[in-house]
Design an enzyme around this catalytic site. Sequence first.
Site, PDB file in Angstrom:
ATOM      1  N   ASN A   9       0.264   3.760  -1.496  1.00  0.00           N
ATOM      2  CA  ASN A   9      -0.018   2.333  -1.317  1.00  0.00           C
ATOM      3  C   ASN A   9       1.221   1.559  -1.761  1.00  0.00           C
ATOM      4  O   ASN A   9       1.499   1.465  -2.951  1.00  0.00           O
ATOM      5  CB  ASN A   9      -1.236   1.956  -2.184  1.00  0.00           C
ATOM      6  CG  ASN A   9      -1.506   0.460  -2.191  1.00  0.00           C
ATOM      7  OD1 ASN A   9      -0.950  -0.294  -1.390  1.00  0.00           O
ATOM      8  ND2 ASN A   9      -2.374   0.025  -3.100  1.00  0.00           N
ATOM      9  N   TRP A  10       1.931   1.006  -0.788  1.00  0.00           N
ATOM     10  CA  TRP A  10       3.184   0.309  -1.104  1.00  0.00           C
ATOM     11  C   TRP A  10       2.947  -1.111  -1.623  1.00  0.00           C
ATOM     12  O   TRP A  10       3.875  -1.769  -2.052  1.00  0.00           O
ATOM     13  CB  TRP A  10       4.096   0.276   0.122  1.00  0.00           C
ATOM     14  CG  TRP A  10       4.802   1.584   0.378  1.00  0.00           C
ATOM     15  CD1 TRP A  10       4.579   2.777  -0.255  1.00  0.00           C
ATOM     16  CD2 TRP A  10       5.838   1.831   1.340  1.00  0.00           C
ATOM     17  NE1 TRP A  10       5.413   3.736   0.240  1.00  0.00           N
ATOM     18  CE2 TRP A  10       6.206   3.193   1.220  1.00  0.00           C
ATOM     19  CE3 TRP A  10       6.489   1.041   2.292  1.00  0.00           C
ATOM     20  CZ2 TRP A  10       7.203   3.768   2.018  1.00  0.00           C
ATOM     21  CZ3 TRP A  10       7.481   1.618   3.083  1.00  0.00           C
ATOM     22  CH2 TRP A  10       7.832   2.963   2.940  1.00  0.00           C
ATOM     23  N   LYS A  11       1.707  -1.585  -1.541  1.00  0.00           N
ATOM     24  CA  LYS A  11       1.392  -2.957  -1.995  1.00  0.00           C
ATOM     25  C   LYS A  11       2.377  -3.954  -1.356  1.00  0.00           C
ATOM     26  O   LYS A  11       2.780  -3.751  -0.218  1.00  0.00           O
ATOM     27  CB  LYS A  11       1.388  -3.018  -3.515  1.00  0.00           C
ATOM     28  CG  LYS A  11       0.529  -1.920  -4.145  1.00  0.00           C
ATOM     29  CD  LYS A  11       0.321  -2.115  -5.613  1.00  0.00           C
ATOM     30  CE  LYS A  11      -0.470  -0.939  -6.154  1.00  0.00           C
ATOM     31  NZ  LYS A  11      -0.870  -1.112  -7.531  1.00  0.00           N
ATOM     32  N   HIS A  91      -9.632  -2.178  -3.148  1.00  0.00           N
ATOM     33  CA  HIS A  91      -8.670  -1.894  -4.229  1.00  0.00           C
ATOM     34  C   HIS A  91      -8.943  -2.858  -5.386  1.00  0.00           C
ATOM     35  O   HIS A  91      -9.326  -4.004  -5.176  1.00  0.00           O
ATOM     36  CB  HIS A  91      -7.244  -2.073  -3.711  1.00  0.00           C
ATOM     37  CG  HIS A  91      -6.211  -1.571  -4.679  1.00  0.00           C
ATOM     38  ND1 HIS A  91      -5.791  -2.320  -5.757  1.00  0.00           N
ATOM     39  CD2 HIS A  91      -5.553  -0.391  -4.748  1.00  0.00           C
ATOM     40  CE1 HIS A  91      -4.906  -1.610  -6.438  1.00  0.00           C
ATOM     41  NE2 HIS A  91      -4.742  -0.445  -5.855  1.00  0.00           N
ATOM     42  N   GLU A  93      -7.089  -4.546  -7.179  1.00  0.00           N
ATOM     43  CA  GLU A  93      -6.347  -5.817  -7.118  1.00  0.00           C
ATOM     44  C   GLU A  93      -7.035  -6.805  -6.175  1.00  0.00           C
ATOM     45  O   GLU A  93      -7.007  -8.014  -6.400  1.00  0.00           O
ATOM     46  CB  GLU A  93      -4.891  -5.546  -6.700  1.00  0.00           C
ATOM     47  CG  GLU A  93      -4.119  -4.882  -7.831  1.00  0.00           C
ATOM     48  CD  GLU A  93      -2.946  -4.019  -7.391  1.00  0.00           C
ATOM     49  OE1 GLU A  93      -2.519  -4.110  -6.225  1.00  0.00           O
ATOM     50  OE2 GLU A  93      -2.461  -3.238  -8.238  1.00  0.00           O
ATOM     51  N   GLU A 158     -10.180   5.031  -9.026  1.00  0.00           N
ATOM     52  CA  GLU A 158      -8.997   4.459  -9.656  1.00  0.00           C
ATOM     53  C   GLU A 158      -9.402   3.660 -10.897  1.00  0.00           C
ATOM     54  O   GLU A 158      -9.758   2.471 -10.784  1.00  0.00           O
ATOM     55  CB  GLU A 158      -8.277   3.518  -8.686  1.00  0.00           C
ATOM     56  CG  GLU A 158      -7.754   4.203  -7.452  1.00  0.00           C
ATOM     57  CD  GLU A 158      -6.534   3.492  -6.896  1.00  0.00           C
ATOM     58  OE1 GLU A 158      -5.502   4.133  -6.771  1.00  0.00           O
ATOM     59  OE2 GLU A 158      -6.611   2.285  -6.625  1.00  0.00           O
ATOM     60  N   GLY A 164      -0.744   1.484 -12.613  1.00  0.00           N
ATOM     61  CA  GLY A 164       0.551   0.901 -12.947  1.00  0.00           C
ATOM     62  C   GLY A 164       0.880   0.872 -14.428  1.00  0.00           C
ATOM     63  O   GLY A 164       1.835   0.214 -14.842  1.00  0.00           O
ATOM     64  N   SER A 203      -1.456   5.867 -11.860  1.00  0.00           N
ATOM     65  CA  SER A 203      -0.305   6.474 -12.557  1.00  0.00           C
ATOM     66  C   SER A 203      -0.103   7.948 -12.241  1.00  0.00           C
ATOM     67  O   SER A 203       0.310   8.720 -13.107  1.00  0.00           O
ATOM     68  CB  SER A 203      -0.427   6.251 -14.073  1.00  0.00           C
ATOM     69  OG  SER A 203      -0.351   4.865 -14.379  1.00  0.00           O
ATOM     70  N   GLY A 224       0.438   4.548  -6.120  1.00  0.00           N
ATOM     71  CA  GLY A 224       1.116   3.259  -5.964  1.00  0.00           C
ATOM     72  C   GLY A 224       2.615   3.415  -6.187  1.00  0.00           C
ATOM     73  O   GLY A 224       3.358   3.815  -5.290  1.00  0.00           O
ATOM     74  N   GLY A 225       3.058   3.132  -7.400  1.00  0.00           N
ATOM     75  CA  GLY A 225       4.489   3.082  -7.710  1.00  0.00           C
ATOM     76  C   GLY A 225       5.270   4.310  -7.271  1.00  0.00           C
ATOM     77  O   GLY A 225       6.373   4.186  -6.721  1.00  0.00           O
TER      78      GLY A 225
HETATM   79  C1  PEP Z   1      -2.774   1.873  -7.004  1.00  0.00           C
HETATM   80  O1  PEP Z   1      -2.462   0.708  -7.123  1.00  0.00           O
HETATM   81  O2  PEP Z   1      -3.615   2.212  -6.173  1.00  0.00           O
HETATM   82  C2  PEP Z   1      -2.146   2.857  -7.869  1.00  0.00           C
HETATM   83  C3  PEP Z   1      -2.749   4.009  -8.006  1.00  0.00           C
HETATM   84  O3  PEP Z   1      -0.986   2.484  -8.493  1.00  0.00           O
HETATM   85  P1  PEP Z   1      -0.080   3.390  -9.477  1.00  0.00           P
HETATM   86  O4  PEP Z   1       0.037   4.756  -8.862  1.00  0.00           O
HETATM   87  O5  PEP Z   1       1.243   2.680  -9.535  1.00  0.00           O
HETATM   88  O6  PEP Z   1      -0.779   3.420 -10.787  1.00  0.00           O
END
Ligand code: PEP
Length: 243
Positions: A9-11, A91, A93, A158, A164, A203, A224-225
């Site tokens: 997920n590049w957000k 999600h 967010e 999640e 993050g 993470s 994500g990241g």
């Molecule tokens: C996400 O936002 O779905 C996520 C899992 O982010 P990260 O891997 O950066 O924690």
Amino acid sequence: MPAKIVAGNWKMNGLHGSLNELIAISIAAKNLNCTTVICPPATLVWAAAQTQDIISVGGQDCHDKAIGAYTGEISAGMLADSGAKYVIVGHSERRSEYGETNSLVKRKATIAQASDLTPIICVGETLDERKAGRAIEIVLRDLTASVPGVSDFIVAYEPIWAIGTGLIPSIHDITEIHDALRNLLTDRFNLAGEKISLLYGGSVKSSNATEIFACINVNGALVGGASLTARDFIPIMHSLSNS
Ligand code: PEP
């Protein structure tokens, strides 16, 4: 067996130059024993889908209506028309910053399916809920109210406090939640519930992916990241393929 899936997920990250990362990821995905999905920002969905045909492309959200006067919104049909095969819905967010409820998430998942997209439905508890011993209750409550009537979807667990932050739950806690999710889905969808892929998200990195993927009901990850660069994402793809 559920399909093994690693989704990035590049957000709100990525310009056209980022497609170089996607191409590197797709080359690495070629001989792996898992499905790789990248969910870039909507502005890159079409171009991402055009650049290669090895990995799949997904949207990060969609509207719950097919068409209409909803300025700035993107429908599931538009994502599919641009080459997407998946879409993330619910999600944390979106739930926390845009007030998305379980019933809205369910409508989004339902219209995604009707548009030939596979929804990736996200659920997860807050840190306070985890500390209060309510994680399983919250996650099962939210999943029950978010899933559509047809079992063609993916679930991403999640924990909000892990997204993050560099923190992850213990392997015991991940296992416990994923086992509970699997039970809920098999109760609801019978045999079809055994085939629904359950992803862990929060993470995930190359350093923790292998132990997470060793959990029996973890069928992949939503990342994500660490999905933003091929250098960070490819080792996670390898861990899943080898799991
Ligand atoms: C996400 O936002 O779905 C996520 C899992 O982010 P990260 O891997 O950066 O924690």
